[in-house]
Design a protein around this motif. Sequence first.
Motif, PDB file in Angstrom:
ATOM      1  N   SER A 187       0.842  -1.196   0.000  1.00 25.27           N
ATOM      2  CA  SER A 187       0.000   0.000   0.000  1.00 25.27           C
ATOM      3  C   SER A 187       0.873   1.240   0.000  1.00 25.27           C
ATOM      4  CB  SER A 187      -0.934   0.008   1.208  1.00 25.27           C
ATOM      5  OG  SER A 187      -0.200  -0.034   2.416  1.00 25.27           O
ATOM      6  N   ALA A 188       0.297   2.324  -0.502  1.00 26.38           N
ATOM      7  CA  ALA A 188       0.989   3.611  -0.531  1.00 26.38           C
ATOM      8  C   ALA A 188      -0.047   4.718  -0.677  1.00 26.38           C
ATOM      9  CB  ALA A 188       1.996   3.669  -1.680  1.00 26.38           C
ATOM     10  N   PHE A 189       0.324   5.914  -0.242  1.00 29.65           N
ATOM     11  CA  PHE A 189      -0.490   7.111  -0.459  1.00 29.65           C
ATOM     12  C   PHE A 189       0.299   8.030  -1.379  1.00 29.65           C
ATOM     13  CE2 PHE A 189      -2.140  11.317   0.273  1.00 29.65           C
ATOM     14  CZ  PHE A 189      -3.499  11.124   0.435  1.00 29.65           C
ATOM     15  N   SER A 190      -0.210   8.221  -2.601  1.00 24.98           N
ATOM     16  CA  SER A 190       0.457   9.031  -3.616  1.00 24.98           C
ATOM     17  C   SER A 190      -0.094  10.454  -3.557  1.00 24.98           C
ATOM     18  CB  SER A 190       0.237   8.428  -5.007  1.00 24.98           C
ATOM     19  OG  SER A 190       0.795   9.239  -6.008  1.00 24.98           O
ATOM     20  N   ARG A 191       0.774  11.401  -3.200  1.00 30.06           N
ATOM     21  CA  ARG A 191       0.353  12.794  -3.062  1.00 30.06           C
ATOM     22  C   ARG A 191       0.276  13.475  -4.424  1.00 30.06           C
ATOM     23  NH1 ARG A 191       2.849  16.127   1.875  1.00 30.06           N
ATOM     24  NH2 ARG A 191       1.551  17.646   0.744  1.00 30.06           N
ATOM     25  N   ALA A 192      -0.873  14.013  -4.739  1.00 27.10           N
ATOM     26  CA  ALA A 192      -1.040  14.695  -6.019  1.00 27.10           C
ATOM     27  C   ALA A 192      -0.318  16.033  -6.052  1.00 27.10           C
ATOM     28  CB  ALA A 192      -2.525  14.905  -6.312  1.00 27.10           C
ATOM     29  N   ASP A 193      -0.081  16.639  -4.875  1.00 28.44           N
ATOM     30  CA  ASP A 193       0.526  17.972  -4.842  1.00 28.44           C
ATOM     31  C   ASP A 193       2.046  17.933  -4.693  1.00 28.44           C
ATOM     32  OD1 ASP A 193       0.439  16.950  -2.297  1.00 28.44           O
ATOM     33  OD2 ASP A 193      -0.119  18.842  -1.326  1.00 28.44           O
ATOM     34  N   VAL A 194       2.615  16.742  -4.571  1.00 29.40           N
ATOM     35  CA  VAL A 194       4.069  16.592  -4.481  1.00 29.40           C
ATOM     36  C   VAL A 194       4.506  15.618  -5.564  1.00 29.40           C
ATOM     37  CG1 VAL A 194       6.029  15.936  -3.039  1.00 29.40           C
ATOM     38  CG2 VAL A 194       4.044  17.036  -1.994  1.00 29.40           C
ATOM     39  N   MET A 195       5.468  16.043  -6.386  1.00 30.46           N
ATOM     40  CA  MET A 195       5.935  15.197  -7.485  1.00 30.46           C
ATOM     41  C   MET A 195       7.424  14.954  -7.352  1.00 30.46           C
ATOM     42  SD  MET A 195       5.594  15.737 -11.623  1.00 30.46           S
ATOM     43  CE  MET A 195       3.819  15.500 -11.538  1.00 30.46           C
ATOM     44  N   LEU A 196       7.837  13.723  -7.704  1.00 28.33           N
ATOM     45  CA  LEU A 196       9.241  13.329  -7.662  1.00 28.33           C
ATOM     46  C   LEU A 196       9.742  13.091  -9.075  1.00 28.33           C
ATOM     47  CD1 LEU A 196      11.493  12.607  -5.542  1.00 28.33           C
ATOM     48  CD2 LEU A 196      10.850  10.227  -5.900  1.00 28.33           C
ATOM     49  N   SER A 197      10.905  13.660  -9.414  1.00 30.62           N
ATOM     50  CA  SER A 197      11.482  13.477 -10.745  1.00 30.62           C
ATOM     51  C   SER A 197      13.006  13.342 -10.628  1.00 30.62           C
ATOM     52  CB  SER A 197      11.129  14.654 -11.655  1.00 30.62           C
ATOM     53  OG  SER A 197      11.697  14.480 -12.939  1.00 30.62           O
ATOM     54  N   PRO A 198      13.591  12.212 -11.098  1.00 35.26           N
ATOM     55  CA  PRO A 198      12.912  10.995 -11.558  1.00 35.26           C
ATOM     56  C   PRO A 198      12.194  10.287 -10.414  1.00 35.26           C
ATOM     57  CG  PRO A 198      15.264  10.601 -11.343  1.00 35.26           C
ATOM     58  CD  PRO A 198      15.074  12.074 -11.106  1.00 35.26           C
ATOM     59  N   GLY A 199      11.561   9.157 -10.715  1.00 35.83           N
ATOM     60  CA  GLY A 199      10.674   8.521  -9.758  1.00 35.83           C
ATOM     61  C   GLY A 199      11.346   7.831  -8.601  1.00 35.83           C
ATOM     62  N   GLN A 200      12.669   7.734  -8.586  1.00 34.76           N
ATOM     63  CA  GLN A 200      13.399   7.130  -7.480  1.00 34.76           C
ATOM     64  C   GLN A 200      14.868   7.503  -7.597  1.00 34.76           C
ATOM     65  OE1 GLN A 200      14.413   2.703  -9.355  1.00 34.76           O
ATOM     66  NE2 GLN A 200      12.979   2.862  -7.697  1.00 34.76           N
ATOM     67  N   VAL A 201      15.608   7.252  -6.538  1.00 35.19           N
ATOM     68  CA  VAL A 201      17.068   7.362  -6.575  1.00 35.19           C
ATOM     69  C   VAL A 201      17.603   5.998  -6.991  1.00 35.19           C
ATOM     70  CG1 VAL A 201      19.161   7.795  -5.244  1.00 35.19           C
ATOM     71  CG2 VAL A 201      17.094   9.133  -4.783  1.00 35.19           C
ATOM     72  N   ASN A 202      18.165   5.918  -8.171  1.00 36.19           N
ATOM     73  CA  ASN A 202      18.653   4.644  -8.698  1.00 36.19           C
ATOM     74  C   ASN A 202      20.133   4.765  -9.004  1.00 36.19           C
ATOM     75  OD1 ASN A 202      19.143   2.218  -9.957  1.00 36.19           O
ATOM     76  ND2 ASN A 202      17.383   2.324 -11.316  1.00 36.19           N
ATOM     77  N   PHE A 203      20.962   4.055  -8.226  1.00 37.90           N
ATOM     78  CA  PHE A 203      22.411   4.104  -8.420  1.00 37.90           C
ATOM     79  C   PHE A 203      22.893   3.161  -9.514  1.00 37.90           C
ATOM     80  CE2 PHE A 203      22.151   5.797  -4.065  1.00 37.90           C
ATOM     81  CZ  PHE A 203      22.978   6.900  -4.196  1.00 37.90           C
ATOM     82  N   GLY A 204      22.027   2.271  -9.982  1.00 36.42           N
ATOM     83  CA  GLY A 204      22.479   1.298 -10.964  1.00 36.42           C
ATOM     84  C   GLY A 204      23.485   0.345 -10.336  1.00 36.42           C
TER      85      GLY A 204
END
Length: 346
Positions: free
Chosen positions: A141-158
């Motif tokens: 489960s998660a609560f996705s906030r419409a008023d807060v956006m993340l770009s890119p969608g995660q921190v991905n170190f590869g």
Amino acid sequence: MMHGRIAAMIAVAGMLGFFGTGSIHGQTPPATQVPWANKFFTAQNPPPPVVVHDFGTVPYGTMLSHRFPITNIYAVPMQITEIRKTCGCVNATATTQTLQPRETATIDVTMDARKFTGQRTVTIYVTVGPKFISTALLQVSAFSRADVMLSPGQVNFGVVPQGQAAVQSVEVQYTGQNPFQITGVSANNGPFEVVYQETMRQRGRIVYRVNVTLKADAPSGPISEQIVLQTNDSSSKQVSVQVSGLIQAPLAVSPGTVKFDSVRVGNILTQRVIVRGSGKPFRILKVEGDGDGITVELPPVAMPVQIVNIRFQPGKTGNLSRRLVFQTDLDQGAVASVMVEANGVP
């Protein structure tokens, strides 16, 4: 005679926990019943009706990931025959389809917060079999906030070589009418350093840049952590950011465990393991931990990938558990190990 057979069947089913659990012909068990397959996912006894993971409050656009460990607690192999979920915003895959006795794998789950806003709870059905069938119930489960956006969608170190630091950044954008602020950050137990900075503040739009540094002393293996941003927003004081990647050790051995089951005394059985370096040729100089019927044949030349033969010739009956450590000339003496589990029989 017929009553005796029925009683015996009831006794076996009772030991396996079939009554009131599992599924029949692929049907989902009633919510009041606990599937016995849930035991594979938790150490709780009795297991919970549903195995859950809550990502908490996340910015819209976040890519979330979680690994549910699954362990075959029985003495016979079990197969993961089907995985279903109740929402297209979730993907779930098994790292292996067949689990040997006492073997552990994972169900890897990703949840895409670009595909919903507000609260979302998704059920994942993991069916095991094929002889005795049960369907475990997982939930994310998660609560996705419409008023807060993340770009890119995660921190991905590869993929990051072990011993090296790395830096990745994400942008957090608030588009509401409140005087939104990030007031602190918690990286939980992850090997990170986190710094945030406000880069824009105007009516209806506030932007922060969050820099995440992976520490050079981080241990090898996959990264699946969360950074929690503290805010002054009374409606939701925490915002979670997913961190993923892979810290690659200089050497990797596959498989990590070698099993010699029921080898007759005096017979010889050979298995191979692959020792893989970080792209550079290397030599295995020596092996520690052999003996008691276990011998190792090492390749004679330096190569980026080494194929090592491990042999078991039991001199007596009984079980043997031994860790073999390969010492190499790679990166000033990098080492790798493999677990050997063997059983000699008459």
